[in-house]
Design a protein around this motif. Sequence first.
Motif, PDB file in Angstrom:
ATOM      1  N   ILE A   4      72.475  39.646  31.514  1.00  0.00           N
ATOM      2  CA  ILE A   4      72.272  39.915  32.931  1.00  0.00           C
ATOM      3  C   ILE A   4      71.794  38.633  33.601  1.00  0.00           C
ATOM      4  O   ILE A   4      70.832  38.020  33.147  1.00  0.00           O
ATOM      5  CB  ILE A   4      71.188  40.989  33.144  1.00  0.00           C
ATOM      6  CG1 ILE A   4      71.462  42.214  32.285  1.00  0.00           C
ATOM      7  CG2 ILE A   4      71.087  41.381  34.603  1.00  0.00           C
ATOM      8  CD1 ILE A   4      70.295  43.171  32.228  1.00  0.00           C
ATOM      9  N   CYS A  23      73.513  40.329  41.197  1.00  0.00           N
ATOM     10  CA  CYS A  23      73.282  40.657  39.793  1.00  0.00           C
ATOM     11  C   CYS A  23      74.635  40.676  39.098  1.00  0.00           C
ATOM     12  O   CYS A  23      75.556  41.378  39.541  1.00  0.00           O
ATOM     13  CB  CYS A  23      72.608  42.012  39.664  1.00  0.00           C
ATOM     14  SG  CYS A  23      72.326  42.519  37.947  1.00  0.00           S
ATOM     15  N   GLN A  25      76.535  41.080  35.263  1.00  0.00           N
ATOM     16  CA  GLN A  25      76.367  41.472  33.860  1.00  0.00           C
ATOM     17  C   GLN A  25      77.643  41.207  33.079  1.00  0.00           C
ATOM     18  O   GLN A  25      78.758  41.277  33.624  1.00  0.00           O
ATOM     19  CB  GLN A  25      76.000  42.949  33.758  1.00  0.00           C
ATOM     20  CG  GLN A  25      77.045  43.871  34.366  1.00  0.00           C
ATOM     21  CD  GLN A  25      77.225  45.174  33.606  1.00  0.00           C
ATOM     22  OE1 GLN A  25      77.025  45.236  32.391  1.00  0.00           O
ATOM     23  NE2 GLN A  25      77.611  46.220  34.320  1.00  0.00           N
ATOM     24  N   GLU A  27      77.962  42.843  30.027  1.00  0.00           N
ATOM     25  CA  GLU A  27      77.905  43.906  29.019  1.00  0.00           C
ATOM     26  C   GLU A  27      78.876  45.050  29.290  1.00  0.00           C
ATOM     27  O   GLU A  27      78.996  45.961  28.468  1.00  0.00           O
ATOM     28  CB  GLU A  27      76.481  44.468  28.940  1.00  0.00           C
ATOM     29  CG  GLU A  27      75.425  43.424  28.660  1.00  0.00           C
ATOM     30  CD  GLU A  27      75.591  42.779  27.307  1.00  0.00           C
ATOM     31  OE1 GLU A  27      75.942  43.496  26.347  1.00  0.00           O
ATOM     32  OE2 GLU A  27      75.403  41.555  27.209  1.00  0.00           O
ATOM     33  N   MET A  32      73.922  50.295  36.989  1.00  0.00           N
ATOM     34  CA  MET A  32      73.169  49.131  37.437  1.00  0.00           C
ATOM     35  C   MET A  32      72.150  49.571  38.475  1.00  0.00           C
ATOM     36  O   MET A  32      72.413  50.514  39.244  1.00  0.00           O
ATOM     37  CB  MET A  32      74.113  48.057  38.013  1.00  0.00           C
ATOM     38  CG  MET A  32      75.131  47.540  37.006  1.00  0.00           C
ATOM     39  SD  MET A  32      76.142  46.180  37.613  1.00  0.00           S
ATOM     40  CE  MET A  32      74.976  44.800  37.521  1.00  0.00           C
ATOM     41  N   GLU A  72      81.020  44.305  36.910  1.00  0.00           N
ATOM     42  CA  GLU A  72      80.046  43.307  36.505  1.00  0.00           C
ATOM     43  C   GLU A  72      79.103  42.838  37.607  1.00  0.00           C
ATOM     44  O   GLU A  72      78.113  42.190  37.319  1.00  0.00           O
ATOM     45  CB  GLU A  72      80.754  42.080  35.908  1.00  0.00           C
ATOM     46  CG  GLU A  72      81.773  41.417  36.821  1.00  0.00           C
ATOM     47  CD  GLU A  72      83.181  41.929  36.601  1.00  0.00           C
ATOM     48  OE1 GLU A  72      83.339  43.138  36.284  1.00  0.00           O
ATOM     49  OE2 GLU A  72      84.116  41.127  36.759  1.00  0.00           O
ATOM     50  N   ILE A  93      70.377  47.141  33.916  1.00  0.00           N
ATOM     51  CA  ILE A  93      71.627  47.802  33.537  1.00  0.00           C
ATOM     52  C   ILE A  93      71.351  48.776  32.409  1.00  0.00           C
ATOM     53  O   ILE A  93      70.379  48.633  31.659  1.00  0.00           O
ATOM     54  CB  ILE A  93      72.703  46.784  33.088  1.00  0.00           C
ATOM     55  CG1 ILE A  93      72.276  46.050  31.815  1.00  0.00           C
ATOM     56  CG2 ILE A  93      72.998  45.789  34.199  1.00  0.00           C
ATOM     57  CD1 ILE A  93      73.362  45.147  31.233  1.00  0.00           C
ATOM     58  N   GLY A 104      67.205  41.959  34.202  1.00  0.00           N
ATOM     59  CA  GLY A 104      67.380  40.540  34.447  1.00  0.00           C
ATOM     60  C   GLY A 104      66.027  39.874  34.608  1.00  0.00           C
ATOM     61  O   GLY A 104      64.981  40.528  34.495  1.00  0.00           O
TER      62      GLY A 104
END
Lengths: 112, 119
Positions: A4, A23, A25, A27, A32, A72, A93, A104
Amino acid sequence: DAGITQSPRHKVTETGTPVTLRCHQTENHRYMYWYRQDPGHGLRLIHYSYGVKDTDKGEVSDGYSVSRSKTEDFLLTLESATSSQTSVYFCAISRVGDSPLHFGNGTRLTVT
Amino acid sequence: AQTVTQSQPEMSVQEAETVTLSCTYDTSESNYYLFWYKQPPSRQMILVIRQEAYKQQNATENRFSVNFQKAAKSFSLKISDSQLGDTAMYFCAFMKPSLLQGGSEKLVFGKGTKLTVNP
């Protein structure tokens, strides 16, 4: 870290200006969240997203909007920043709704 | 609405000793999840431990363990053999399971306990 990235890490802005925090990510998690952290209040939920274009309000959503056009990325916008929005903002997340949240590193926002 | 209370704003402990951080919560749910997060001075939020309410056995992660008392709605964190690196804010958090498959419920945090480990 759970992949993140929050940007920027720090920002100073003036009252009345719009501000967008990002933000990102890596993953591919569905959920989120945006939280703000203030002394004496812990972390409070601003908005969250349960999929692309699917968002909902949290406890302290007034003055904030969000957008999620891609899995993302989750953007938090302060439409017209006020001094009361000076805070540390965390993105988080989770893979599924009942999973622990991974955070994060936060964005420290100062509104002068 | 669920609430989480951490009654100790600040605590301190000597290195190598044991310390217990308190957390109580209010809910009418019978099934839920409880968490402890650690926030060191770096500001990073780190998951320490997780407990499912339907499990009677207390969760343990190395030097960290919980005392989960469901009837009393209490969820304390015990840190054994405290280390200087344990100095941090500790947040207790509550989450109820989603009623919908694939849904999400929100994590509700307490206000935190600032723990200082002294050499």
